[in-house]
Scaffold this motif. Structure first.
Motif, PDB file in Angstrom:
ATOM      1  N   ILE A  37     -20.330 -69.500  20.622  1.00  0.00           N
ATOM      2  CA  ILE A  37     -21.221 -70.416  21.328  1.00  0.00           C
ATOM      3  C   ILE A  37     -21.232 -70.091  22.818  1.00  0.00           C
ATOM      4  O   ILE A  37     -22.282 -70.039  23.446  1.00  0.00           O
ATOM      5  CB  ILE A  37     -20.789 -71.880  21.086  1.00  0.00           C
ATOM      6  CG1 ILE A  37     -20.887 -72.205  19.592  1.00  0.00           C
ATOM      7  CG2 ILE A  37     -21.614 -72.842  21.927  1.00  0.00           C
ATOM      8  CD1 ILE A  37     -20.228 -73.505  19.195  1.00  0.00           C
ATOM      9  N   ARG A  38     -20.046 -69.855  23.377  1.00  0.00           N
ATOM     10  CA  ARG A  38     -19.934 -69.633  24.824  1.00  0.00           C
ATOM     11  C   ARG A  38     -18.639 -68.899  25.117  1.00  0.00           C
ATOM     12  O   ARG A  38     -17.641 -69.079  24.431  1.00  0.00           O
ATOM     13  CB  ARG A  38     -19.927 -70.990  25.528  1.00  0.00           C
ATOM     14  CG  ARG A  38     -19.722 -70.935  27.008  1.00  0.00           C
ATOM     15  CD  ARG A  38     -19.786 -72.330  27.648  1.00  0.00           C
ATOM     16  NE  ARG A  38     -21.092 -72.928  27.416  1.00  0.00           N
ATOM     17  CZ  ARG A  38     -21.322 -73.998  26.654  1.00  0.00           C
ATOM     18  NH1 ARG A  38     -20.323 -74.610  26.056  1.00  0.00           N
ATOM     19  NH2 ARG A  38     -22.524 -74.479  26.496  1.00  0.00           N
ATOM     20  N   LYS A  39     -18.675 -68.069  26.164  1.00  0.00           N
ATOM     21  CA  LYS A  39     -17.458 -67.441  26.666  1.00  0.00           C
ATOM     22  C   LYS A  39     -17.438 -67.580  28.176  1.00  0.00           C
ATOM     23  O   LYS A  39     -18.412 -67.254  28.854  1.00  0.00           O
ATOM     24  CB  LYS A  39     -17.381 -65.956  26.311  1.00  0.00           C
ATOM     25  CG  LYS A  39     -16.123 -65.310  26.903  1.00  0.00           C
ATOM     26  CD  LYS A  39     -15.974 -63.852  26.570  1.00  0.00           C
ATOM     27  CE  LYS A  39     -14.690 -63.317  27.220  1.00  0.00           C
ATOM     28  NZ  LYS A  39     -14.484 -61.911  26.942  1.00  0.00           N
ATOM     29  N   ASN A  40     -16.318 -68.069  28.696  1.00  0.00           N
ATOM     30  CA  ASN A  40     -16.069 -68.112  30.140  1.00  0.00           C
ATOM     31  C   ASN A  40     -15.006 -67.070  30.447  1.00  0.00           C
ATOM     32  O   ASN A  40     -13.928 -67.099  29.858  1.00  0.00           O
ATOM     33  CB  ASN A  40     -15.566 -69.496  30.570  1.00  0.00           C
ATOM     34  CG  ASN A  40     -16.589 -70.572  30.335  1.00  0.00           C
ATOM     35  OD1 ASN A  40     -17.698 -70.510  30.823  1.00  0.00           O
ATOM     36  ND2 ASN A  40     -16.216 -71.567  29.546  1.00  0.00           N
ATOM     37  N   VAL A  92     -18.033 -81.637  23.131  1.00  0.00           N
ATOM     38  CA  VAL A  92     -18.247 -80.923  24.382  1.00  0.00           C
ATOM     39  C   VAL A  92     -19.269 -81.695  25.208  1.00  0.00           C
ATOM     40  O   VAL A  92     -20.366 -81.991  24.712  1.00  0.00           O
ATOM     41  CB  VAL A  92     -18.771 -79.482  24.134  1.00  0.00           C
ATOM     42  CG1 VAL A  92     -19.111 -78.795  25.448  1.00  0.00           C
ATOM     43  CG2 VAL A  92     -17.762 -78.668  23.347  1.00  0.00           C
ATOM     44  N   ALA A  93     -18.936 -82.034  26.437  1.00  0.00           N
ATOM     45  CA  ALA A  93     -19.894 -82.611  27.377  1.00  0.00           C
ATOM     46  C   ALA A  93     -20.463 -81.445  28.176  1.00  0.00           C
ATOM     47  O   ALA A  93     -19.776 -80.873  29.006  1.00  0.00           O
ATOM     48  CB  ALA A  93     -19.211 -83.620  28.296  1.00  0.00           C
ATOM     49  N   ASP A  94     -21.708 -81.067  27.893  1.00  0.00           N
ATOM     50  CA  ASP A  94     -22.309 -79.866  28.487  1.00  0.00           C
ATOM     51  C   ASP A  94     -23.371 -80.265  29.513  1.00  0.00           C
ATOM     52  O   ASP A  94     -24.499 -80.617  29.158  1.00  0.00           O
ATOM     53  CB  ASP A  94     -22.921 -78.990  27.389  1.00  0.00           C
ATOM     54  CG  ASP A  94     -23.278 -77.610  27.892  1.00  0.00           C
ATOM     55  OD1 ASP A  94     -23.790 -77.492  29.028  1.00  0.00           O
ATOM     56  OD2 ASP A  94     -23.042 -76.646  27.146  1.00  0.00           O
ATOM     57  N   ASN A  95     -22.999 -80.214  30.778  1.00  0.00           N
ATOM     58  CA  ASN A  95     -23.930 -80.575  31.843  1.00  0.00           C
ATOM     59  C   ASN A  95     -25.008 -79.520  32.054  1.00  0.00           C
ATOM     60  O   ASN A  95     -26.112 -79.845  32.485  1.00  0.00           O
ATOM     61  CB  ASN A  95     -23.179 -80.829  33.147  1.00  0.00           C
ATOM     62  CG  ASN A  95     -22.343 -82.086  33.074  1.00  0.00           C
ATOM     63  OD1 ASN A  95     -22.633 -82.989  32.294  1.00  0.00           O
ATOM     64  ND2 ASN A  95     -21.292 -82.143  33.854  1.00  0.00           N
ATOM     65  N   ALA A  96     -24.712 -78.259  31.759  1.00  0.00           N
ATOM     66  CA  ALA A  96     -25.717 -77.199  31.917  1.00  0.00           C
ATOM     67  C   ALA A  96     -26.870 -77.410  30.939  1.00  0.00           C
ATOM     68  O   ALA A  96     -28.038 -77.219  31.289  1.00  0.00           O
ATOM     69  CB  ALA A  96     -25.088 -75.824  31.714  1.00  0.00           C
ATOM     70  N   GLY A  98     -27.330 -80.341  29.458  1.00  0.00           N
ATOM     71  CA  GLY A  98     -27.702 -81.749  29.538  1.00  0.00           C
ATOM     72  C   GLY A  98     -27.531 -82.486  28.226  1.00  0.00           C
ATOM     73  O   GLY A  98     -28.335 -83.347  27.883  1.00  0.00           O
ATOM     74  N   GLN A  99     -26.461 -82.137  27.491  1.00  0.00           N
ATOM     75  CA  GLN A  99     -26.240 -82.795  26.208  1.00  0.00           C
ATOM     76  C   GLN A  99     -24.760 -82.841  25.866  1.00  0.00           C
ATOM     77  O   GLN A  99     -23.952 -82.140  26.454  1.00  0.00           O
ATOM     78  CB  GLN A  99     -27.011 -82.116  25.086  1.00  0.00           C
ATOM     79  CG  GLN A  99     -26.659 -80.672  24.874  1.00  0.00           C
ATOM     80  CD  GLN A  99     -27.570 -79.984  23.867  1.00  0.00           C
ATOM     81  OE1 GLN A  99     -27.108 -79.113  23.185  1.00  0.00           O
ATOM     82  NE2 GLN A  99     -28.823 -80.353  23.772  1.00  0.00           N
ATOM     83  N   THR A 100     -24.451 -83.686  24.912  1.00  0.00           N
ATOM     84  CA  THR A 100     -23.120 -83.755  24.338  1.00  0.00           C
ATOM     85  C   THR A 100     -23.193 -83.098  22.972  1.00  0.00           C
ATOM     86  O   THR A 100     -24.112 -83.362  22.199  1.00  0.00           O
ATOM     87  CB  THR A 100     -22.659 -85.213  24.213  1.00  0.00           C
ATOM     88  OG1 THR A 100     -22.647 -85.791  25.518  1.00  0.00           O
ATOM     89  CG2 THR A 100     -21.263 -85.302  23.607  1.00  0.00           C
ATOM     90  N   ILE A 101     -22.241 -82.225  22.681  1.00  0.00           N
ATOM     91  CA  ILE A 101     -22.186 -81.536  21.396  1.00  0.00           C
ATOM     92  C   ILE A 101     -21.028 -82.135  20.618  1.00  0.00           C
ATOM     93  O   ILE A 101     -19.886 -82.107  21.075  1.00  0.00           O
ATOM     94  CB  ILE A 101     -22.011 -80.024  21.595  1.00  0.00           C
ATOM     95  CG1 ILE A 101     -23.147 -79.473  22.451  1.00  0.00           C
ATOM     96  CG2 ILE A 101     -21.929 -79.312  20.250  1.00  0.00           C
ATOM     97  CD1 ILE A 101     -22.907 -78.073  22.965  1.00  0.00           C
ATOM     98  N   ILE A 102     -21.345 -82.687  19.450  1.00  0.00           N
ATOM     99  CA  ILE A 102     -20.348 -83.349  18.615  1.00  0.00           C
ATOM    100  C   ILE A 102     -20.218 -82.553  17.326  1.00  0.00           C
ATOM    101  O   ILE A 102     -21.201 -82.381  16.598  1.00  0.00           O
ATOM    102  CB  ILE A 102     -20.752 -84.802  18.312  1.00  0.00           C
ATOM    103  CG1 ILE A 102     -20.956 -85.569  19.632  1.00  0.00           C
ATOM    104  CG2 ILE A 102     -19.708 -85.482  17.434  1.00  0.00           C
ATOM    105  CD1 ILE A 102     -21.625 -86.905  19.466  1.00  0.00           C
ATOM    106  N   ASP A 103     -19.016 -82.058  17.068  1.00  0.00           N
ATOM    107  CA  ASP A 103     -18.756 -81.249  15.867  1.00  0.00           C
ATOM    108  C   ASP A 103     -19.793 -80.147  15.679  1.00  0.00           C
ATOM    109  O   ASP A 103     -20.275 -79.896  14.582  1.00  0.00           O
ATOM    110  CB  ASP A 103     -18.680 -82.138  14.621  1.00  0.00           C
ATOM    111  CG  ASP A 103     -17.417 -82.987  14.602  1.00  0.00           C
ATOM    112  OD1 ASP A 103     -16.372 -82.512  15.101  1.00  0.00           O
ATOM    113  OD2 ASP A 103     -17.469 -84.124  14.119  1.00  0.00           O
TER     114      ASP A 103
END
Length: 109
Positions: A37-40, A92-96, A98-103
């Motif tokens: 999904i994402r890598k930092n 995940v609270a994703d401000n980039a 603009g949503q919350t990801i639940i499971d």
């Protein structure tokens, strides 16, 4: 979802610019992985540590990415053994975005 934290030592003499250049070379292959999904990418010049924080769709996906070829690349590039930690990530609270990801799915709280 699974959060994976990978850290490793940076060899003496390797600069931040060299580490970031390695990151840039690896980014396209990570972008091509449909299970990621994402890598930092991480860098700490003071402690000479680097690594990544990955958000995976599943534990199986995370473990598949840690194959022998990956381990060999880390060892040869950074001359150190990586440390890998896994955490269940229910939200995940994703401000980039603009949503919350639940499971793993966009949701409302």
């Amino acid at each position: 979802m699974i959060t994976e934290i990978v850290t490793f030592d940076i060899p003496d003499g390797m600069t931040r610019e060299e580490v970031v250049a390695n990151y840039r070379r690896s980014a396209p292959s990570w972008r091509a992985n449909p299970d990621l999904i994402r890598k930092n990418y991480l860098f700490d010049g003071q402690t000479r540590r680097a690594g990544g924080v990955y958000l995976w769709r599943s534990m199986d996906a995370a473990r598949r990415a840690r194959d022998t070829a990956w381990l060999d690349r880390v060892r040869s590039t950074y001359r150190s053994e990586p440390t890998v930690q896994y955490f269940e990530t229910p939200l995940v609270a994703d401000n980039a975005l603009g949503q919350t990801i639940i499971d793993g799915e966009p949701g409302e709280l």
